[in-house]
Design an enzyme around this catalytic site. Structure first.
Site, PDB file in Angstrom:
ATOM      1  N   LYS A  30       0.808  -1.220   0.000  1.00  0.00           N
ATOM      2  CA  LYS A  30       0.000   0.000   0.000  1.00  0.00           C
ATOM      3  C   LYS A  30       0.838   1.266   0.000  1.00  0.00           C
ATOM      4  CE  LYS A  30      -4.218  -1.903   1.682  1.00  0.00           C
ATOM      5  NZ  LYS A  30      -5.402  -1.842   2.484  1.00  0.00           N
TER       6      LYS A  30
ATOM      7  N   GLY B  37      -8.473  -7.263   3.235  1.00  0.00           N
ATOM      8  CA  GLY B  37      -9.543  -7.854   4.037  1.00  0.00           C
ATOM      9  C   GLY B  37      -9.711  -7.196   5.397  1.00  0.00           C
TER      10      GLY B  37
ATOM     11  N   GLU C 209      -2.739   6.686   8.088  1.00  0.00           N
ATOM     12  CA  GLU C 209      -3.620   7.472   7.217  1.00  0.00           C
ATOM     13  C   GLU C 209      -4.542   8.289   8.090  1.00  0.00           C
ATOM     14  OE1 GLU C 209      -6.141   5.296   4.465  1.00  0.00           O
ATOM     15  OE2 GLU C 209      -4.383   4.588   3.377  1.00  0.00           O
ATOM     16  N   LYS C 210      -4.925   9.437   7.599  1.00  0.00           N
ATOM     17  CA  LYS C 210      -5.969  10.214   8.257  1.00  0.00           C
ATOM     18  C   LYS C 210      -7.243   9.382   8.216  1.00  0.00           C
ATOM     19  CE  LYS C 210      -8.070  13.993   9.697  1.00  0.00           C
ATOM     20  NZ  LYS C 210      -7.864  14.270  11.124  1.00  0.00           N
TER      21      LYS C 210
ATOM     22  N   HIS D 207     -17.613   4.365   0.371  1.00  0.00           N
ATOM     23  CA  HIS D 207     -16.660   3.545  -0.383  1.00  0.00           C
ATOM     24  C   HIS D 207     -17.195   3.433  -1.809  1.00  0.00           C
ATOM     25  CE1 HIS D 207     -13.824   0.011  -0.932  1.00  0.00           C
ATOM     26  NE2 HIS D 207     -14.599  -0.032  -2.004  1.00  0.00           N
TER      27      HIS D 207
ATOM     28  N   GLU E 207     -10.165   1.441  -5.699  1.00  0.00           N
ATOM     29  CA  GLU E 207     -11.069   1.796  -4.607  1.00  0.00           C
ATOM     30  C   GLU E 207     -10.781   3.224  -4.148  1.00  0.00           C
ATOM     31  OE1 GLU E 207     -11.963  -2.531  -2.652  1.00  0.00           O
ATOM     32  OE2 GLU E 207     -10.515  -1.274  -1.623  1.00  0.00           O
TER      33      GLU E 207
ATOM     34  N   ASN F 220      -7.320  -3.211  -6.392  1.00  0.00           N
ATOM     35  CA  ASN F 220      -7.390  -4.664  -6.321  1.00  0.00           C
ATOM     36  C   ASN F 220      -7.118  -5.205  -7.718  1.00  0.00           C
ATOM     37  OD1 ASN F 220      -9.991  -4.317  -3.945  1.00  0.00           O
ATOM     38  ND2 ASN F 220      -7.927  -5.009  -3.521  1.00  0.00           N
TER      39      ASN F 220
ATOM     40  N   ARG G 238      -7.455  -7.855  -9.472  1.00  0.00           N
ATOM     41  CA  ARG G 238      -8.128  -9.134  -9.721  1.00  0.00           C
ATOM     42  C   ARG G 238      -9.601  -8.872 -10.006  1.00  0.00           C
ATOM     43  NH1 ARG G 238     -10.946  -8.706  -4.950  1.00  0.00           N
ATOM     44  NH2 ARG G 238      -9.706  -8.039  -3.169  1.00  0.00           N
TER      45      ARG G 238
ATOM     46  N   ARG H 142     -24.255 -10.209  -0.291  1.00  0.00           N
ATOM     47  CA  ARG H 142     -23.382 -11.363  -0.067  1.00  0.00           C
ATOM     48  C   ARG H 142     -24.016 -12.262   0.979  1.00  0.00           C
ATOM     49  NH1 ARG H 142     -17.047  -9.485  -0.012  1.00  0.00           N
ATOM     50  NH2 ARG H 142     -17.206  -7.885  -1.648  1.00  0.00           N
TER      51      ARG H 142
HETATM   52  P1  ADP Z   1      -8.229  -3.623   3.027  1.00  0.00           P
HETATM   53  O1  ADP Z   1      -7.237  -3.660   1.916  1.00  0.00           O
HETATM   54  O2  ADP Z   1      -7.773  -4.297   4.268  1.00  0.00           O
HETATM   55  O3  ADP Z   1      -9.607  -4.049   2.586  1.00  0.00           O
HETATM   56  P2  ADP Z   1      -8.786  -0.818   2.587  1.00  0.00           P
HETATM   57  O4  ADP Z   1      -7.700   0.163   2.601  1.00  0.00           O
HETATM   58  O5  ADP Z   1      -9.302  -1.259   1.250  1.00  0.00           O
HETATM   59  O6  ADP Z   1      -8.365  -2.084   3.445  1.00  0.00           O
HETATM   60  O7  ADP Z   1     -10.011  -0.266   3.433  1.00  0.00           O
HETATM   61  C1  ADP Z   1     -11.143  -1.051   3.749  1.00  0.00           C
HETATM   62  C2  ADP Z   1     -12.232  -0.179   4.356  1.00  0.00           C
HETATM   63  O8  ADP Z   1     -11.762   0.455   5.546  1.00  0.00           O
HETATM   64  C3  ADP Z   1     -12.705   0.975   3.492  1.00  0.00           C
HETATM   65  O9  ADP Z   1     -13.687   0.578   2.565  1.00  0.00           O
HETATM   66  C4  ADP Z   1     -13.233   1.944   4.506  1.00  0.00           C
HETATM   67  O10 ADP Z   1     -14.503   1.544   4.946  1.00  0.00           O
HETATM   68  C5  ADP Z   1     -12.268   1.773   5.657  1.00  0.00           C
HETATM   69  N1  ADP Z   1     -11.143   2.738   5.551  1.00  0.00           N
HETATM   70  C6  ADP Z   1      -9.933   2.517   5.008  1.00  0.00           C
HETATM   71  N2  ADP Z   1      -9.152   3.602   5.078  1.00  0.00           N
HETATM   72  C7  ADP Z   1      -9.896   4.566   5.674  1.00  0.00           C
HETATM   73  C8  ADP Z   1      -9.660   5.929   6.051  1.00  0.00           C
HETATM   74  N3  ADP Z   1      -8.478   6.496   5.831  1.00  0.00           N
HETATM   75  N4  ADP Z   1     -10.658   6.596   6.670  1.00  0.00           N
HETATM   76  C9  ADP Z   1     -11.847   6.003   6.926  1.00  0.00           C
HETATM   77  N5  ADP Z   1     -12.128   4.739   6.608  1.00  0.00           N
HETATM   78  C10 ADP Z   1     -11.168   4.009   5.988  1.00  0.00           C
END
Ligand code: ADP
Length: 495
Positions: free
Chosen positions: A114, A162, A198-199, A206, A272, A287, A289, A335
């Protein structure tokens, strides 16, 4: 081309179906636990991998390559999960002289970390969630960065996926503990303990963009909104999104195409984003895939993403509609998992005693289960997906409600009741949702005292159990036809 499908469950079936529609042969692989699974029978040929544990079967690169050799497969489709986003697997497939149905290993690699992905996206001019672009080495530095970003912050695993290795930190005193917890979870899940900050955005939606790239060009196929999540895991997805105007779709689409171009992408992939309440969007991750929720995009664009993946892998040009993308109608996906809302959504095991899948206008069931099948705890708890299409969002909700009432899975606990409660919720109906929606709505997650659905299931389960006992002693009626009492008895039970 003969395609080996290195997966199981609903996605294996989905890919096998796409192979057959493309006029290709499909080879299934299976663990000991999946010997009798539907994906095995759907394929033209099936080869065993080994014991049930993923590490002894679906994650065994050597066995998968052996199976490809033995079966004469010339390509491997990884599906999602398992090895789909392991660059080493894509490389091994290519080195074995086979086609990997997915992006180049280098693109998987670049997006798999990431922090590296965030650096690349920043350089490509794609807005990223505010925060670090390198792993944080020690607690003191983390405290400094967190203070600069402003609390709350999220500690995230660089190798994350995940929702694992992610910790919310509301105030400075919690930071050290969160770092340690995220590190150890990341080490366990990914063998890599690097984390960054991250903030934490308040109430973002999403929204993700589907991209498709062949050897000539990269296009986007619009958005999916996946704000209905429990513990960062998606439960319901839709396309399009109420939060996305045609202009925002075009801007996010362009950002996604830029992101894909920056890593030399090919095949289907998803960028995303988080969209804030004031309409700003930030890249979260890509992602590399096919995703679980790909069908909602298929329903509103008419593009079969898995068939396009197969075409692209064969070096053919993708078939996508010409001109600016205008999604048609509305699609929803629920799902269905073997997670028990009455038991904290813990994965449940059991034998499926009876299965009735929804059908009728505008309904699609992407499943990998059948009656009689044992649901064990070795694998992901996703049993199948109910996908509906309708002309608009309200009609899609009505249709999903109808479809979920038709769905009967007896013998194993599922989250079906949760979906029905969500569909009845006025805020969901008004699309007033964000990725923290379910955190505020424990009432939707917890089942009411006496869920009527469960009572019906209990009746059906008892009847079907009886049917199975009968089935073990085949009974033929005097006129030679199989006895048909169970169906009538079930109708009786449902009344
Ligand atoms: P993973 O790869 O583990 O699935 P992601 O980075 O895709 O993690 O984030 C999964 C979910 O977590 C997002 O859809 C959102 O709901 C929440 N999330 C991730 N980063 C943030 C953020 N900086 N602020 C608020 N929510 C977040």
């Amino acid at each position: 081309m003969r395609v080996l499908v290195a997966n199981r469950g609903e996605i294996a079936l989905r890919i096998i179906r796409a192979c057959h529609e493309e006029g290709l042969e499909a080879v299934a692989v299976y663990s000991d636990a999946d010997r009798l699974s539907p994906h095995v029978r759907a394929a033209d040929l099936a080869l065993p991998l080994g014991p049930a544990a993923p590490s002894a079967s679906y994650l065994r690169i050597d066995r998968l390559l052996d199976a490809a050799r033995q079966s004469g497969a010339t390509a491997i489709h990884p599906g999602y999960g398992f090895l789909a986003e392991r660059a080493a697997f894509a490389t091994a497939v290519e080195q074995a002289g086979l086609v990997f149905v997915g992006p180049p290993a280098s693109a998987i690699q670049a997006m798999g970390d990431k922090t590296e992905a965030r650096q690349r996206m920043q350089a490509a001019g794609v807005p990223i969630v505010p925060g670090l672009t390198v792993p944080v080495a020690e607690a003191a530095a983390a405290r400094r960065h967190a203070a600069e970003l402003g609390y709350p912050v999220l500690v995230k695993a660089a190798a994350g996926g995940g929702g694992k290795g992610m910790r919310l930190v509301v105030e400075p005193a919690e930071l050290d503990m969160a770092l340690a917890a995220a590190r150890s979870e990341a080490e366990k899940a990914f063998g890599d303990s690097s984390v960054y900050l991250e903030k934490y955005l308040e109430r973002p939606r999403h929204v993700e963009i589907q991209v498709l790239a062949d050897h000539q060009r990269i296009v986007h196929l619009g958005e999916r909104e996946c704000s209905i999540q429990r513990r960062h895991q998606k439960l319901v997805e839709e396309a399009p999104s109420r939060a996305v105007t045609p202009l925002l779709r075009e801007r996010m689409g362009q950002a996604a195409v830029q992101a894909a171009a920056a890593v030399g992408y090919r095949s289907a992939g998803t960028c995303e984003f988080l969209v804030t309440q004031d309409g700003r969007f930030y890249f979260l991750e890509m992602n590399t895939r096919i995703q679980v929720e790909h069908p909602v995009t298929e329903m509103v664009t008419g593009v079969d993403l898995v068939r396009e993946q197969l075409r692209i892998a064969r070096g053919l040009p993708m078939r996508v509609p010409q001109g600016p993308l205008v999604p048609r109608g509305w699609a929803l996906e629920c799902r269905i998992t073997s997670e028990d809302p009455a038991n904290g959504f813990l994965p449940a095991a059991g034998r499926i005693q009876y299965l009735q899948v929804p059908t009728g206008p505008g309904v699609r069931w992407d499943g990998g289960i059948e009656a009689g099948q044992e649901i064990a705890l070795h694998y992901d708890s996703l049993l199948g997906k109910v996908i509906v299409w309708a002309p608009d969002r309200a009609a899609a909700i009505d249709r999903m409600r109808r479809a979920l009432r038709e769905l009967i899975i007896a013998g194993v606990a599922t989250n079906q009741g949760f979906h029905l409660r969500l569909l009845d919720d006025p805020d969901f109906q008004a699309a007033e949702i964000d990725s923290q929606f379910l955190e505020r709505r424990a009432d939707l997650l917890a089942p009411p005292p006496a869920a009527p659905v469960r009572e019906v299931l209990a009746v059906v389960a008892a009847l079907v159990e009886e049917e199975y006992r009968q089935a073990r002693r085949p009974q033929i009626a005097a006129d030679g036809s199989p006895t048909g009492w169970t169906r009538a008895a079930r109708a009786e039970g449902l009344r």
